[in-house]
Scaffold this motif. Structure first.
Motif, mmCIF file in Angstrom:
data_model
loop_
_atom_site.group_PDB
_atom_site.id
_atom_site.type_symbol
_atom_site.label_atom_id
_atom_site.label_comp_id
_atom_site.label_asym_id
_atom_site.label_seq_id
_atom_site.Cartn_x
_atom_site.Cartn_y
_atom_site.Cartn_z
ATOM 1 N N GLU A 70 60.165 38.117 44.000
ATOM 2 C CA GLU A 70 59.914 37.952 42.579
ATOM 3 C C GLU A 70 58.406 37.066 42.737
ATOM 4 O OE1 GLU A 70 59.600 37.586 38.643
ATOM 5 O OE2 GLU A 70 60.532 39.068 39.957
ATOM 6 N N GLU A 71 58.395 36.096 43.488
ATOM 7 C CA GLU A 71 57.116 35.435 43.686
ATOM 8 C C GLU A 71 55.932 36.163 44.038
ATOM 9 O OE1 GLU A 71 57.777 32.247 46.389
ATOM 10 O OE2 GLU A 71 59.163 31.060 44.981
ATOM 11 N N ASP A 128 41.839 29.774 40.659
ATOM 12 C CA ASP A 128 43.219 29.382 40.578
ATOM 13 C C ASP A 128 44.103 30.385 40.822
ATOM 14 O OD1 ASP A 128 42.518 26.700 39.963
ATOM 15 O OD2 ASP A 128 42.532 27.211 37.779
ATOM 16 N N ALA A 129 44.036 31.408 40.219
ATOM 17 C CA ALA A 129 44.869 32.784 40.538
ATOM 18 C C ALA A 129 44.839 33.245 41.988
ATOM 19 C CB ALA A 129 44.165 34.023 39.466
ATOM 20 N N LEU A 130 43.295 33.219 42.453
ATOM 21 C CA LEU A 130 43.389 33.676 44.029
ATOM 22 C C LEU A 130 44.030 32.803 44.901
ATOM 23 C CD1 LEU A 130 39.672 34.904 43.874
ATOM 24 C CD2 LEU A 130 41.539 36.247 44.290
ATOM 25 N N THR A 131 43.730 31.232 44.560
ATOM 26 C CA THR A 131 44.433 30.480 45.591
ATOM 27 C C THR A 131 45.917 30.517 45.420
ATOM 28 O OG1 THR A 131 42.577 28.808 45.070
ATOM 29 C CG2 THR A 131 44.828 27.896 45.719
ATOM 30 N N GLU A 132 46.320 30.873 44.232
ATOM 31 C CA GLU A 132 48.060 30.989 44.129
ATOM 32 C C GLU A 132 48.418 32.315 44.965
ATOM 33 O OE1 GLU A 132 51.829 30.469 43.408
ATOM 34 O OE2 GLU A 132 50.511 29.081 43.004
ATOM 35 N N ALA A 133 47.700 33.263 44.740
ATOM 36 C CA ALA A 133 47.857 34.705 45.246
ATOM 37 C C ALA A 133 47.962 34.541 46.719
ATOM 38 C CB ALA A 133 47.006 35.728 44.735
ATOM 39 N N ARG A 134 47.215 33.637 47.455
ATOM 40 C CA ARG A 134 46.976 33.505 48.655
ATOM 41 C C ARG A 134 47.879 32.657 49.525
ATOM 42 N NH1 ARG A 134 40.498 33.610 48.708
ATOM 43 N NH2 ARG A 134 40.334 35.742 48.466
ATOM 44 N N LYS A 135 48.816 32.224 48.614
ATOM 45 C CA LYS A 135 50.001 31.221 49.224
ATOM 46 C C LYS A 135 50.984 32.089 50.163
ATOM 47 C CE LYS A 135 50.163 27.556 46.080
ATOM 48 N NZ LYS A 135 50.930 27.056 45.034
#
Length: 64
Positions: free
Chosen positions: A28-29, A53-60
């Motif tokens: 889900e994440e 911010d979106a890229l940083t979150e997606a690359r986690k």
């Protein structure tokens, strides 16, 4: 950071349920992060985040 703890003892069914729940949360994440990347800059601004911010979150990683 969220620490995922898998029980080392107990009935195998409980350990399997814990593992399956973790897999479901992880999937889900991943889906949500992919959806976040698909938003336009305008849509991102609407929800109050930047493309960075979106890229940083997606690359986690999966552990985050």
């Amino acid at each position: 950071m969220t620490l995922h703890v898998f029980p080392r003892t107990g009935p195998p069914q409980a350990r399997l349920r814990t593992l399956l729940a973790w897999i479901a949360r992880t999937r889900e994440e991943r889906r949500q992060r992919a959806e976040l990347l698909s938003l336009s800059d305008h849509e991102l601004r609407d929800i109050g985040i930047t493309r960075y911010d979106a890229l940083t979150e997606a690359r986690k990683g999966l552990w985050r």
